[in-house]
Design an enzyme around this catalytic site. Structure first.
Site, mmCIF file in Angstrom:
data_model
loop_
_atom_site.group_PDB
_atom_site.id
_atom_site.type_symbol
_atom_site.label_atom_id
_atom_site.label_comp_id
_atom_site.label_asym_id
_atom_site.label_seq_id
_atom_site.Cartn_x
_atom_site.Cartn_y
_atom_site.Cartn_z
ATOM 1 N N ASN A 167 0.853 -1.181 0.000
ATOM 2 C CA ASN A 167 0.000 0.000 0.000
ATOM 3 C C ASN A 167 0.894 1.238 0.000
ATOM 4 O O ASN A 167 2.124 1.141 0.073
ATOM 5 C CB ASN A 167 -0.982 -0.011 1.176
ATOM 6 C CG ASN A 167 -0.294 -0.052 2.525
ATOM 7 O OD1 ASN A 167 0.779 0.525 2.728
ATOM 8 N ND2 ASN A 167 -0.905 -0.740 3.487
ATOM 9 N N ARG A 168 0.289 2.412 -0.085
ATOM 10 C CA ARG A 168 1.082 3.637 -0.215
ATOM 11 C C ARG A 168 2.016 3.836 0.968
ATOM 12 O O ARG A 168 3.184 4.209 0.811
ATOM 13 C CB ARG A 168 0.163 4.845 -0.362
ATOM 14 C CG ARG A 168 0.887 6.103 -0.848
ATOM 15 C CD ARG A 168 0.131 7.361 -0.527
ATOM 16 N NE ARG A 168 0.104 7.601 0.911
ATOM 17 C CZ ARG A 168 1.118 8.120 1.610
ATOM 18 N NH1 ARG A 168 2.247 8.438 1.006
ATOM 19 N NH2 ARG A 168 1.017 8.299 2.903
ATOM 20 N N LYS A 169 1.526 3.586 2.186
ATOM 21 C CA LYS A 169 2.344 3.772 3.385
ATOM 22 C C LYS A 169 3.544 2.825 3.370
ATOM 23 O O LYS A 169 4.679 3.234 3.651
ATOM 24 C CB LYS A 169 1.495 3.538 4.633
ATOM 25 C CG LYS A 169 2.232 3.680 5.959
ATOM 26 C CD LYS A 169 1.257 3.532 7.118
ATOM 27 C CE LYS A 169 1.963 3.678 8.458
ATOM 28 N NZ LYS A 169 2.903 2.572 8.729
ATOM 29 N N GLU A 170 3.295 1.558 3.049
ATOM 30 C CA GLU A 170 4.382 0.580 3.002
ATOM 31 C C GLU A 170 5.412 0.948 1.942
ATOM 32 O O GLU A 170 6.624 0.828 2.161
ATOM 33 C CB GLU A 170 3.813 -0.819 2.728
ATOM 34 C CG GLU A 170 2.983 -1.379 3.881
ATOM 35 C CD GLU A 170 2.102 -2.543 3.472
ATOM 36 O OE1 GLU A 170 1.613 -3.247 4.368
ATOM 37 O OE2 GLU A 170 1.888 -2.740 2.252
ATOM 38 N N ASP A 201 -6.312 -7.668 0.976
ATOM 39 C CA ASP A 201 -6.392 -9.115 0.726
ATOM 40 C C ASP A 201 -7.140 -9.389 -0.572
ATOM 41 O O ASP A 201 -6.756 -10.252 -1.371
ATOM 42 C CB ASP A 201 -7.114 -9.821 1.871
ATOM 43 C CG ASP A 201 -6.442 -9.619 3.215
ATOM 44 O OD1 ASP A 201 -5.229 -9.379 3.231
ATOM 45 O OD2 ASP A 201 -7.149 -9.703 4.238
#
EC number: 2.7.1.167
Length: 494
Positions: A209-212, A279
Site C-alpha cells: 500500500n502507499r504507506k508501506e 487481501d
C-alpha cells in the site's frame, strides 16, 4: 480512448480451472457490532452495547477466502497455535470446499486473534483488541513450514505470499519458496510487510500500500509520478517484474519493469469498511494472472474487486457475480438481466409491474436471425403496452417447427440479441410448440403478432380476451424472412 469491454465470462471460466498457493499469516477476525449512546461512569470511554458478533478467517486466510470466492482453487499454508482460536480457524477452513489447508501447529505461540468493536450506526471502529505473538517462527517451525510448502508449488499455477509480519514469512521461508517457484516457472506475488524488500528478491509482483511503499523507498509517494520515480531502485533491489501500489481512494499505480506505468482511479463507492481490502486486491491479481491475464486486465479486475470489498462491513470476500456486475457495462448487464429462466422470477416481475399500474404486453417467435421485420413487430408491440414480454421458442421447439437444421443460433444467443433491444423488457424461453401455457400464466393486456395472422389464428387470443385484454396485429414488412435469409446464406437463389 474508451476502455474496451472485458470478456469477463471467458476470464472467469479460465480462473475456475486455476489453483493459487497462498502462504502467510492467518488470524481469527472477530467483529462485535453494537450502538454507543453513553460514556462509562468508570472512565471517559464510550460504552458499546453489543448486539451481534461475527467471526471470519482473517489475514492471509482472508486472501485464501477471496481466491476461492473469485472462482479458483486455493491451497493455503499457515501457522496456528494449539488453542481454541486455532481449532476454530481449522474448522472454518475445512468448511471451505475450494480451500485445501495445510496448517502447521506451534504450541509455543497463540493463534493470532483480533477483536474489533464497531459502532453499527456510524460504521466506525471504536476499539481493537489483539492476541498475537509476532516473533519470527523458530528454526524448527521454519523447517516444518518449508516442508509443508515445497510439495505444493508444483500443484499451483501461481504463488501468493501474504505477509502480515506475524512470524510465518521469515527470510528463510520466503527464499526457499521463491527459489522453488522460479525453478518451476511459477509467478510469485508478494503482499509485503517487511521494509527490506531484498528478502523478496525474485518475486514477480509486489503489492504494497502507499504507506508501506513510502517507508520502503523513503519517498513521499503522494502522486502516481512520485511512485514511478521511487520504483526504479527498489525494483532493481527486489528483482521483480512489477510493483503495484494501492492508494485507497486515490486508486492504484502499476509500475512494470518493461513498459509504461499505469494509474487507475478508485471506483467511486461508499466506503463502509477497509478491513481486508488489500487481501481482496492480492487475491484478484493472483487469480487473474494465473488465468493468463495481462497487467492491464489484472489491474482492472483488482481495482473493481477492491471497490466491492470496501463497500461491505467486516473482513469481506468478493464473489465472481459481484465482480462481474462491477466490471461489465450497465447496459450489458441490463440486457442480460432481462432474460428470465425461472417461473418464480417471471411472476415476481409481473407482480411488480402490475403493482405500478403498468400494462403488460406479449409477443413470441423463434427470432433465429433478427431482421427489420422482427424489429418492426417488436417496436409496435412495445408501443401497445408499458412493458413487453417476448416468448422465445427453445432450440428443441424450433427444430420441431422449422426442421433439423434450425435454429442457426442457439436459444441463449437469440435471447441475448432480443434482450439488447430497447423495445424488449423481458425474454422468456419456452419449450412447447406454442406459447399457450406462457400466455395463460402472464395474461397480458395486449397480445401482439404480425399481420400475416388473423385474430383467430393467434395462439392464446381466447385467454387474453377473456381476461379483458386485446389482440393487436401489426403490419409486417414485406421481403424479410429468416427462412429466406438462411436459404440465401447457404447459397440458394434470392
Amino acid at each position: 480512448m474508451p476502455t474496451p469491454i472485458l470478456d469477463f465470462d471467458a476470464l472467469a471460466q479460465t480462473i475456475s480451472g486455476r489453483t493459487v498457493l497462498c502462504i502467510g499469516d492467518i488470524m481469527l477476525d472477530e467483529f462485535v457490532y453494537g450502538e454507543v449512546s453513553r460514556i462509562s461512569p468508570e472512565a471517559p470511554t464510550p460504552v458499546i452495547v453489543a448486539q451481534r458478533s461475527e467471526i471470519h478467517i482473517g489475514g492471509a486466510g482472508n486472501v485464501a477466502r477471496n481466491v476461492a470466492s473469485l472462482g479458483a482453487r486455493c491451497i493455503f499454508v499457515g501457522l496456528v497455535g494449539e488453542d481454541d482460536a486455532g481449532k476454530r480457524l481449522a474448522a472454518a477452513l475445512a468448511d471451505q470446499a475450494a480451500i485445501e489447508s495445510v496448517l502447521v501447529c506451534d504450541p509455543s505461540r497463540p493463534t493470532t486473534r483480533k477483536v474489533r468493536f464497531v459502532s453499527e450506526h456510524f460504521s466506525t471502529h471504536m476499539l481493537r483488541a489483539d492476541w498475537e505473538q509476532a516473533q519470527p517462527a523458530s528454526d524448527e517451525v521454519e523447517a516444518k513450514l518449508i516442508e509443508a510448502i515445497l510439495p505444493q508449488i508444483a500443484r499451483a499455477d501461481i504463488v501468493l505470499l501474504s505477509d502480515y509480519a506475524k512470524g510465518v514469512l521469515t527470510a528463510r521461508v520466503i527464499r526457499h519458496t521463491i527459489d522453488a517457484a522460479r525453478k518451476l516457472g511459477k509467478p510469485v506475488i508478494v503482499d509485503p510487510k517487511s521494509l527490506n524488500w531484498a528478502i523478496y528478491r525474485g518475486a514477480t509482483l509486489l503489492t504494497p500500500n502507499r504507506k508501506e511503499f513510502a517507508e520502503a523507498t523513503r519517498s513521499r509517494a503522494d502522486t502516481p509520478q512520485s511512485i514511478v520515480d521511487a520504483s526504479e531502485d527498489v525494483m532493481r533491489l527486489a528483482d521483480c517484474e512489477a510493483i503495484l501500489v494501492t492508494q485507497g481512494e486515490h486508486g492504484m499505480t502499476l509500475v512494470p519493469r518493461n513498459g509504461a506505468a499505469v494509474h487507475v482511479p478508485a471506483v467511486p463507492v461508499k466506503v463502509r469498511d477497509v478491513s481486508g481490502a488489500g487481501d481482496t486486491v492480492a487475491a484478484a491479481l493472483a487469480v487473474s494472472l494465473a488465468a493468463g491475464a495481462d497487467w492491464d486486465t489484472a489491474l482492472r479486475v483488482a481495482n473493481a474487486a477492491a471497490s466491492v470489498a470496501v463497500s461491505k462491513l467486516g473482513t469481506a470476500i468478493v464473489s465472481t457475480a459481484e465482480l462481474r456486475r462491477k466490471i461489465l457495462p450497465h447496459a450489458y448487464l441490463a440486457a442480460e438481466e432481462k432474460i428470465v429462466l425461472e417461473p418464480a422470477a417471471l411472476d415476481a416481475q409481473l407482480a411488480e409491474w402490475r403493482t405500478q399500474g403498468l400494462r403488460v404486453g406479449f409477443t413470441n417467435g423463434c427470432f433465429d436471425i433478427l431482421h427489420p421485420g422482427h424489429v418492426k413487430v417488436l417496436t409496435a408491440a412495445r408501443g401497445a403496452c408499458d412493458r413487453l414480454v417476448v416468448g422465445l421458442n427453445s432450440d428443441a421447439s424450433v427444430r420441431r417447427l422449422k426442421g433439423a437444421d434450425r435454429p442457426v443460433q442457439d436459444e441463449r444467443a437469440r435471447a441475448e440479441v432480443l434482450a439488447a433491444l430497447e423495445a424488449v423488457d423481458l425474454v422468456v424461453i419456452f419449450e412447447e410448440d406454442t406459447p399457450i401455457d406462457l400466455i395463460t400464466r402472464i395474461k397480458p393486456a395486449a397480445l401482439v403478432k404480425g399481420g400475416d395472422y388473423t385474430r383467430e389464428q393467434v395462439v392464446g387470443h381466447e385467454v387474453v380476451e377473456a381476461a379483458g385484454g386485446v389482440v393487436v396485429l401489426v403490419d409486417i414488412l414485406q421481403g424479410f424472412s429468416t427462412t429466406a435469409l438462411v436459404h440465401r446464406a447457404r447459397g440458394g437463389a434470392k
